[in-house]
Design an enzyme around this catalytic site. Structure first.
Site, PDB file in Angstrom:
ATOM      1  N   PRO A   9      51.258  49.987  35.935  1.00  0.00           N
ATOM      2  CA  PRO A   9      51.430  50.266  34.457  1.00  0.00           C
ATOM      3  C   PRO A   9      49.984  50.878  33.893  1.00  0.00           C
ATOM      4  CG  PRO A   9      51.452  47.685  34.752  1.00  0.00           C
ATOM      5  CD  PRO A   9      51.337  48.339  36.236  1.00  0.00           C
ATOM      6  N   ASN A  10      50.055  51.900  33.073  1.00  0.00           N
ATOM      7  CA  ASN A  10      48.916  52.474  32.407  1.00  0.00           C
ATOM      8  C   ASN A  10      48.199  53.420  33.109  1.00  0.00           C
ATOM      9  OD1 ASN A  10      49.826  51.239  29.873  1.00  0.00           O
ATOM     10  ND2 ASN A  10      49.169  49.342  30.844  1.00  0.00           N
ATOM     11  N   ARG A  17      43.439  56.672  28.428  1.00  0.00           N
ATOM     12  CA  ARG A  17      43.089  55.257  28.342  1.00  0.00           C
ATOM     13  C   ARG A  17      41.530  54.969  28.462  1.00  0.00           C
ATOM     14  NH1 ARG A  17      44.655  51.400  33.415  1.00  0.00           N
ATOM     15  NH2 ARG A  17      44.493  49.580  31.740  1.00  0.00           N
ATOM     16  N   TYR A  22      37.574  53.912  32.433  1.00  0.00           N
ATOM     17  CA  TYR A  22      38.165  54.572  33.546  1.00  0.00           C
ATOM     18  C   TYR A  22      38.051  56.089  33.586  1.00  0.00           C
ATOM     19  CZ  TYR A  22      41.051  50.350  33.262  1.00  0.00           C
ATOM     20  OH  TYR A  22      41.259  48.928  33.168  1.00  0.00           O
ATOM     21  N   ASN A  73      47.226  49.740  43.575  1.00  0.00           N
ATOM     22  CA  ASN A  73      46.376  49.377  42.295  1.00  0.00           C
ATOM     23  C   ASN A  73      47.702  48.890  41.302  1.00  0.00           C
ATOM     24  OD1 ASN A  73      45.237  49.029  40.172  1.00  0.00           O
ATOM     25  ND2 ASN A  73      44.183  51.018  39.916  1.00  0.00           N
ATOM     26  N   ALA A  76      47.494  45.911  35.599  1.00  0.00           N
ATOM     27  CA  ALA A  76      47.546  44.486  35.044  1.00  0.00           C
ATOM     28  C   ALA A  76      48.204  43.552  35.836  1.00  0.00           C
ATOM     29  CB  ALA A  76      48.010  44.454  33.747  1.00  0.00           C
ATOM     30  N   HIS A  79      46.670  40.667  38.116  1.00  0.00           N
ATOM     31  CA  HIS A  79      46.329  39.144  37.627  1.00  0.00           C
ATOM     32  C   HIS A  79      47.610  38.097  37.407  1.00  0.00           C
ATOM     33  CE1 HIS A  79      42.836  41.944  37.493  1.00  0.00           C
ATOM     34  NE2 HIS A  79      43.441  42.756  36.578  1.00  0.00           N
ATOM     35  N   ASP A  86      54.677  38.675  47.023  1.00  0.00           N
ATOM     36  CA  ASP A  86      55.697  38.240  47.554  1.00  0.00           C
ATOM     37  C   ASP A  86      56.308  39.450  48.451  1.00  0.00           C
ATOM     38  OD1 ASP A  86      55.465  35.597  46.962  1.00  0.00           O
ATOM     39  OD2 ASP A  86      56.975  35.194  45.863  1.00  0.00           O
ATOM     40  N   GLU A  97      44.348  47.004  48.713  1.00  0.00           N
ATOM     41  CA  GLU A  97      44.092  46.889  47.058  1.00  0.00           C
ATOM     42  C   GLU A  97      42.958  47.708  46.530  1.00  0.00           C
ATOM     43  OE1 GLU A  97      43.189  42.785  45.855  1.00  0.00           O
ATOM     44  OE2 GLU A  97      43.650  43.168  43.721  1.00  0.00           O
ATOM     45  N   HIS A  99      40.911  49.077  42.764  1.00  0.00           N
ATOM     46  CA  HIS A  99      40.734  48.950  41.329  1.00  0.00           C
ATOM     47  C   HIS A  99      39.659  50.143  41.038  1.00  0.00           C
ATOM     48  CE1 HIS A  99      43.168  45.422  41.070  1.00  0.00           C
ATOM     49  NE2 HIS A  99      42.870  44.873  42.024  1.00  0.00           N
ATOM     50  N   LEU A 100      40.205  50.830  39.843  1.00  0.00           N
ATOM     51  CA  LEU A 100      39.058  51.978  39.804  1.00  0.00           C
ATOM     52  C   LEU A 100      37.841  51.313  39.103  1.00  0.00           C
ATOM     53  CD1 LEU A 100      42.029  53.811  37.635  1.00  0.00           C
ATOM     54  CD2 LEU A 100      40.616  54.890  39.697  1.00  0.00           C
ATOM     55  N   SER A 101      37.979  50.349  38.326  1.00  0.00           N
ATOM     56  CA  SER A 101      36.849  49.379  37.652  1.00  0.00           C
ATOM     57  C   SER A 101      36.353  48.415  38.409  1.00  0.00           C
ATOM     58  CB  SER A 101      37.320  49.205  36.269  1.00  0.00           C
ATOM     59  OG  SER A 101      38.340  48.112  36.416  1.00  0.00           O
ATOM     60  N   ARG A 106      34.314  42.115  34.332  1.00  0.00           N
ATOM     61  CA  ARG A 106      34.943  42.416  33.185  1.00  0.00           C
ATOM     62  C   ARG A 106      35.487  40.924  32.478  1.00  0.00           C
ATOM     63  NH1 ARG A 106      39.347  47.070  33.755  1.00  0.00           N
ATOM     64  NH2 ARG A 106      39.242  46.723  31.572  1.00  0.00           N
ATOM     65  N   ARG A 110      40.329  38.867  34.805  1.00  0.00           N
ATOM     66  CA  ARG A 110      40.808  40.065  35.674  1.00  0.00           C
ATOM     67  C   ARG A 110      39.928  39.724  37.159  1.00  0.00           C
ATOM     68  NH1 ARG A 110      42.352  44.525  32.545  1.00  0.00           N
ATOM     69  NH2 ARG A 110      41.688  44.185  30.628  1.00  0.00           N
TER      70      ARG A 110
HETATM   71  C1  DQA Z   1      42.773  48.182  37.160  1.00  0.00           C
HETATM   72  C2  DQA Z   1      41.988  46.945  36.585  1.00  0.00           C
HETATM   73  C3  DQA Z   1      42.691  45.738  35.979  1.00  0.00           C
HETATM   74  O1  DQA Z   1      42.304  44.637  35.282  1.00  0.00           O
HETATM   75  C4  DQA Z   1      43.526  46.413  34.602  1.00  0.00           C
HETATM   76  O2  DQA Z   1      44.771  45.700  34.304  1.00  0.00           O
HETATM   77  C5  DQA Z   1      44.248  48.047  34.879  1.00  0.00           C
HETATM   78  C6  DQA Z   1      43.604  48.861  35.853  1.00  0.00           C
HETATM   79  C7  DQA Z   1      41.554  49.283  37.635  1.00  0.00           C
HETATM   80  O3  DQA Z   1      42.116  50.086  38.365  1.00  0.00           O
HETATM   81  O4  DQA Z   1      40.423  48.863  37.460  1.00  0.00           O
HETATM   82  O5  DQA Z   1      45.160  48.645  34.167  1.00  0.00           O
HETATM   83  O6  DQA Z   1      43.613  47.722  38.396  1.00  0.00           O
END
Ligand code: DQA
Length: 141
Positions: A9-10, A17, A22, A73, A76, A79, A86, A97, A99-101, A106, A110
């Site tokens: 998501p997002n 965003r 990001y 990725n 949200a 977490h 599963d 896995e 994550h951009l950040s 943070r 997270r």
């Molecule tokens: C994220 C980090 C997550 O905590 C956050 O909810 C995201 C993006 C990242 O790519 O850094 O939506 O997965």
């Protein structure tokens, strides 16, 4: 070899965003970057994004017999989602896995990742480059 990249998501709102976290590059820029990484790794690839947990579970299940590796990725859902964890365990496809950040620097919520329990490797805080590293790793390069 085929690698499936899944974004949660997002991630479709990259560029708009929270650019201080990001960056200003868009989701379309990310897809181009990932496609270049597929070419560099010499693999076939698919890129998928959804804002819905159940759709992500469905896409992971569809990867059975199709994808040899998954880069995810979960955004949200990282977490919160036992369902995505599963699904990854159920299909047993090698997973990285991303994550951009840098999620560890943070908010404390997270730091928890359910998905990492099914991942061979987690890459955080490297921006788009994390996807490239994940694809090359799964391709054995
Ligand atoms: C994220 C980090 C997550 O905590 C956050 O909810 C995201 C993006 C990242 O790519 O850094 O939506 O997965």
């Amino acid at each position: 070899m085929k690698i499936l990249v899944i974004n949660g998501p997002n991630i479709n709102l990259l560029g708009i965003r929270e650019p201080e976290i990001y960056g200003t590059e868009t989701y379309a820029d990310l897809v181009n970057f990932i496609e270049e990484a597929f070419a560099e790794a010499g693999v076939e690839g698919d890129v998928y994004q959804s804002n819905h947990e159940g759709e992500i579970v469905d896409r992971i299940q569809k990867a059975i017999g199709d994808a040899d590796g998954i880069v995810i990725n979960p955004a949200a859902y990282t977490h919160t989602s036992v369902a995505i964890l599963d699904a990854l365990k159920a299909v047993g496809i090698p997973t990285v896995e991303v994550h951009l950040s840098d999620v560890d620097s943070r908010e404390s919520f997270r730091k928890i990742s359910y998905v990492s329990l099914a991942a061979a490797k987690t890459i955080k805080g490297k921006g788009f480059e994390g996807y490239r590293e994940a694809i090359l790793y799964l391709a054995g390069k």
